[in-house]
Design an enzyme around this catalytic site. Structure first.
Site, PDB file in Angstrom:
ATOM      1  CB  SER A 153       4.278  -0.752   1.927  1.00  0.00           C
ATOM      2  OG  SER A 153       3.218  -1.593   2.327  1.00  0.00           O
ATOM      3  CD  GLU A 204      -2.411   1.950   0.831  1.00  0.00           C
ATOM      4  OE1 GLU A 204      -2.080   3.061   0.354  1.00  0.00           O
ATOM      5  OE2 GLU A 204      -3.495   1.391   0.617  1.00  0.00           O
ATOM      6  CB  ALA A 248      -0.965   5.384   2.531  1.00  0.00           C
ATOM      7  CB  SER A 249       1.866   0.874   4.033  1.00  0.00           C
ATOM      8  OG  SER A 249       2.700   0.027   4.786  1.00  0.00           O
ATOM      9  CB  THR A 250       5.546   3.579   7.543  1.00  0.00           C
ATOM     10  OG1 THR A 250       4.812   2.674   8.381  1.00  0.00           O
ATOM     11  CG2 THR A 250       5.036   4.983   7.743  1.00  0.00           C
TER      12      THR A 250
END
Length: 199
Positions: free
Chosen positions: A16, A10, A12-14
């Site tokens: 990731s 994703e 927006a995922s740190t």
């Protein structure tokens, strides 16, 4: 025969972001192929009853995560800038990623992540997405036009539905060929070793 894993992430995922920085080299060491599969984690969070990321809902967890990110980025030699707002709107980035050929998806995704988490740029900004597409060497107008089609919009919905069907609840998640799920940046090595059949 070469093993393949699905790398569900994703924008927006740190975590990731960290996994995207690490997965290619780790997979190459193990001769494992990686399929980059962006999806929308927000839809899954909503189905779980969350209106936002648990890192915002639970401040203690959020503080830990940002400190953990600082440690990881220092280890990887990367700057860290907290996006504002967090999480970012990742819809356009995910659509463009799916509109690109698979062999351009990794380069585009890493460029988006770095703009977001190393430079603090908003990934909903068309200029940020355009910069990331240019870094792949792919033709910008073709990618942006394709991302706006019903075909790509439907493809992203289907990917998110498939992630939910598989039981994904967070990002990143690695799914191996035999259906094992490994959640988190800190499970990359374990996931890739499993894919190769190593203990």
């Amino acid at each position: 025969m070469q093993s393949t894993v699905d790398f569900w992430y994703e924008f927006a995922s740190t975590y990731s972001f960290l996994a995207a920085e690490r997965i290619e080299a780790l997979a190459a060491e193990r001769d494992v192929a990686v399929r980059w599969r962006p999806f929308l984690l927000g839809a899954i969070f909503k189905a779980q009853g969350h209106e936002t990321t648990p890192f915002n809902t639970y401040p203690v967890k959020g503080r830990y995560m940002w400190r953990d990110m600082e440690r990881w980025c220092e280890r990887l030699g990367l700057p860290l800038v907290r996006p504002d707002p967090f999480p970012q709107n990742s819809l356009v980035a995910a659509r463009v990623a799916l509109a690109l050929p698979e062999d351009a998806r990794a380069a585009f995704s890493k460029a988006v992540f770095r703009a977001e988490f190393c430079e603090g740029r908003p990934i909903s900004d068309p200029a940020v997405i355009a910069d990331a597409v240019r870094q792949t060497g792919f033709e910008l107008e073709t990618a942006v036009t394709a991302a706006q089609t019903d075909l790509v919009k439907h493809a992203l919905r289907k990917e998110t539905e498939e992630a939910q069907r598989l039981g994904l609840f967070g990002a990143p998640t690695i799914v191996t060929g035999d259906g094992e799920l490994f959640w988190g940046n800190d499970r990359l090595e374990e996931a890739l070793d499993w894919a190769r059949g190593r203990p």
